[in-house]
Design an enzyme around this catalytic site. Structure first.
Site, PDB file in Angstrom:
ATOM      1  N   PRO A   1      56.914 -36.851  -1.772  1.00  0.00           N
ATOM      2  CA  PRO A   1      58.253 -37.240  -2.240  1.00  0.00           C
ATOM      3  C   PRO A   1      58.834 -36.140  -3.136  1.00  0.00           C
ATOM      4  CG  PRO A   1      56.562 -38.419  -3.477  1.00  0.00           C
ATOM      5  CD  PRO A   1      55.838 -37.617  -2.439  1.00  0.00           C
TER       6      PRO A   1
ATOM      7  N   ASP B   1      56.628 -32.640  -6.828  1.00  0.00           N
ATOM      8  CA  ASP B   1      55.994 -33.796  -6.203  1.00  0.00           C
ATOM      9  C   ASP B   1      56.063 -34.955  -7.198  1.00  0.00           C
ATOM     10  OD1 ASP B   1      54.318 -35.734  -5.121  1.00  0.00           O
ATOM     11  OD2 ASP B   1      52.757 -34.318  -4.517  1.00  0.00           O
ATOM     12  N   HIS B   2      56.860 -35.963  -6.861  1.00  0.00           N
ATOM     13  CA  HIS B   2      57.089 -37.071  -7.805  1.00  0.00           C
ATOM     14  C   HIS B   2      55.829 -37.904  -8.033  1.00  0.00           C
ATOM     15  CE1 HIS B   2      59.498 -39.436 -10.370  1.00  0.00           C
ATOM     16  NE2 HIS B   2      60.648 -39.314  -9.724  1.00  0.00           N
ATOM     17  N   ARG B   3      54.837 -37.794  -7.162  1.00  0.00           N
ATOM     18  CA  ARG B   3      53.582 -38.507  -7.381  1.00  0.00           C
ATOM     19  C   ARG B   3      52.802 -37.898  -8.540  1.00  0.00           C
ATOM     20  NH1 ARG B   3      51.111 -37.638  -1.499  1.00  0.00           N
ATOM     21  NH2 ARG B   3      51.619 -35.524  -2.216  1.00  0.00           N
ATOM     22  N   VAL B   4      53.051 -36.612  -8.796  1.00  0.00           N
ATOM     23  CA  VAL B   4      52.298 -35.883  -9.808  1.00  0.00           C
ATOM     24  C   VAL B   4      53.101 -35.697 -11.087  1.00  0.00           C
ATOM     25  CG1 VAL B   4      51.045 -33.728 -10.280  1.00  0.00           C
ATOM     26  CG2 VAL B   4      51.090 -34.651  -7.954  1.00  0.00           C
TER      27      VAL B   4
END
Length: 436
Positions: free
Chosen positions: A233, A408-411
């Site tokens: 994402p 990376d929006h997960r990170v």
């Protein structure tokens, strides 16, 4: 009994390769460590070393053969006391058959011998029932074969879950069978179905075109970037940085370093600025690891290098500790060897952050695609003379450079990404502080 020499996996992304050149011929005696072949991977041409001692009984794959699947038998080695009469050579697997095992690259050691993928004719199973390849060292596979172990039931303790000698030495077939299978959550994402080549070609019937087959590098780039855009994402943060102070400081330094043959580029300052920013915002110095985040301590910065037919991202490790001149020298060396496809896998794998600079091509700004498992990549545009309004309202001219941080929006969340980009801008606009 004769030992099959298998096509090795010289990088994690390698599925097949080209046997570029044999360094031995049938009847030659080889010892452990001898170079027996040169193999072209998706990234580079690498030397393939012998693991065992013996005599080359048969070369199964001729020089220049492309698309040889990993773990396809390529030669047969005769051990002491054996002769050509002992050969019972199977035909090489068809090119469309999946490889039955995978030898992952690693640092040289007994447990993780690099790129020396040998397997006996009675090698143990090296592909899980699900079709997933199993990473195991040649020594571990040999011990498992002697003990009758099914490697798909052995849990590896080596790098990236690779099975090494210690994992199989104390294992029994019963104990191995009881070992937990690979977690479903860790299985790789399914590969998207490729476009129908014949259907696309029919669209252009009657039009002149040249068909260009995909080489290993282009296949890898296509697969990884598809994975990146489909599974990561992305979000994007944009800033402009004033370069006037940096350009003046660079000119001063280069004048002083001229006698040493050192010439710093703007890109050297960008690498240093990013490396320091990752230390100043340590929570952003992280990568996505499937079911967890790995936060790194050193600043290992990857830099995209364009080469004919693709690109490399060599990694400058511990960049926060190195001087500008050291970074400049190392980057030049990596770039030259990248263009010659002479980089070793450990030189372009890893890192938590990447830089892609297209400013030298006149590109003003762009959005870069994250290279998994990195948490972010910085896209750098050209420095342009631009009218600016000063705090007192007067209009002047400054050199502005556009930067876009793909995250990376997960990170990394939005505020954290903004903090990281602010730190990069501050470092570039105050270059002398980077030497403190």
């Amino acid at each position: 009994m004769p030992i099959e020499i298998l096509m090795p996996a010289l990088s994690p992304t390698m599925e097949d390769g080209t046997l570029a050149k044999w360094m031995v011929k049938e009847g030659d005696t080889v010892s452990s460590g001898d170079i027996i072949a040169e193999i072209e991977t998706d990234k580079a041409t690498m030397e393939f070393e012998a693991v065992d001692e013996g005599v080359i009984g048969k070369l199964l794959v001729s020089e220049g053969t492309a698309d040889v699947k990993v773990n396809t038998p390529i030669a047969v080695l005769l051990e002491e006391g054996e002769s050509a009469d002992d050969l019972n050579v199977p035909a090489p697997a068809p090119k469309d058959e999946p490889a039955s095992s995978h030898v992952a690259p690693a640092e040289p050691s007994e447990q993780t011998a690099p790129a020396r993928g040998y397997g006996r004719g009675d090698a143990p199973q090296t592909e899980a029932k699900s079709g997933e390849r199993i990473f195991a060292s040649p020594l571990a596979r040999r011990i498992a074969a002697d003990k009758g172990l099914d490697l798909s039931q052995v849990k590896g303790s080596g790098p990236r879950g690779r099975i090494v000698k210690a994992d199989v030495e104390g294992a029994t077939p019963q104990a191995a069978a009881a070992a937990p299978a690979v977690a479903e959550s860790q299985a790789p994402a399914p590969t998207p179905k490729p476009a129908d080549a014949s259907a696309v070609a029919r669209m252009y019937e009657g039009r002149a075109y040249t068909e260009i087959p995909l080489d290993g590098m282009r296949k890898t780039i296509a697969a990884r970037l598809t994975e990146a855009k489909q599974t990561i994402p992305h979000f994007y943060l944009r800033r402009s940085v004033r370069l006037d102070a940096l350009l003046a400081f660079r000119s001063q330094l280069n004048a002083q370093l001229e006698k040493r043959g050192v010439k710093l580029s703007v890109n050297d300052f960008i690498i240093k600025a990013c490396a320091l920013a990752l230390q100043q915002v340590p929570a952003a110095n992280a990568v996505w690891a499937g079911d967890r985040i790995l936060q790194l301590e050193p600043s290992d910065v990857a830099v995209a290098v364009a080469i004919e037919g693709g690109l490399f991202t060599p990694v400058l490790k511990d960049a926060q500790q190195k001087s500008l001149s050291a970074l400049s020298s190392e980057m030049k060396d990596l770039a030259v060897r990248a263009r010659d496809r002479k980089l070793a896998p450990h030189e372009y794998q890893g890192g938590s952050f990447a830089i892609s600079n297209l400013g030298m091509f006149g590109i003003e700004n762009f959005d870069a695609v994250i290279n998994p498992p990195h948490g972010a990549i910085l896209a750098v545009g050209a420095g342009l003379k631009t009218p600016v309004v000063a705090d007192d309202g007067s209009v002047g001219v400054a050199t502005l450079m556009s930067m876009t941080l793909s995250v990376d929006h997960r990170v990394i969340d939005g505020a954290l990404g903004a903090e990281l980009l602010q730190a990069i801008v501050d470092n570039l606009e105050n270059p002398m502080a980077m030497l403190a």
